[in-house]
Design a protein around this motif. Structure first.
Motif, PDB file in Angstrom:
ATOM      1  N   SER A 141     -23.579  39.733 -37.883  1.00 45.67           N
ATOM      2  CA  SER A 141     -22.782  38.667 -37.889  1.00 45.67           C
ATOM      3  C   SER A 141     -24.071  37.264 -36.992  1.00 45.67           C
ATOM      4  N   ALA A 142     -23.028  36.506 -37.720  1.00 46.17           N
ATOM      5  CA  ALA A 142     -24.182  35.363 -36.707  1.00 46.17           C
ATOM      6  C   ALA A 142     -23.121  34.875 -35.974  1.00 46.17           C
ATOM      7  N   ASP A 168     -26.297  34.831 -42.549  1.00 42.60           N
ATOM      8  CA  ASP A 168     -25.076  34.708 -41.632  1.00 42.60           C
ATOM      9  C   ASP A 168     -25.089  36.270 -41.589  1.00 42.60           C
TER      10      ASP A 168
END
Length: 102
Positions: free
Chosen positions: A61-62, A42
């Motif tokens: 980041s996700a 992530d």
């Protein structure tokens, strides 16, 4: 419990548009800019495209945030900001969401 307007799916058009982004869309944006992005995780470490970087000082980041310990030490950039800094057309990444200037 009483849900806020944002929790019920309300909020401003901008808030709804940001929530409608696919998780990890920033990975696609980075790849379109020619950045080598790891396939898993992530939070993905990358070499920053905005300064000479021999080691991975940045991450994506996700949650669609870019952060670099050199370029953005006070906080990360949204996917839209990251896209603009890369010189890419943000509108091509939206799923029919329209909102005005940031």
């Amino acid at each position: 419990s009483t849900k806020s307007q944002a929790e019920r799916g309300g909020g401003s058009a901008r808030e709804r548009a940001v929530r409608s982004l696919d998780p990890g869309l920033i990975y696609l944006i980075a790849r379109d800019a020619g950045i080598d992005v790891p396939e898993k995780g992530d939070k993905r470490a990358i070499c920053c495209p905005f300064h000479e970087d021999r080691t991975e000082s940045a991450f994506l980041s996700a949650r669609n945030v870019f952060y670099c310990s050199v370029c953005t030490p006070a906080g990360g950039w949204t996917a839209k900001q990251f896209c603009a800094e890369l010189g890419l057309d943000w509108s091509r990444y939206l799923r029919g969401a329209a909102f005005g200037p940031s």
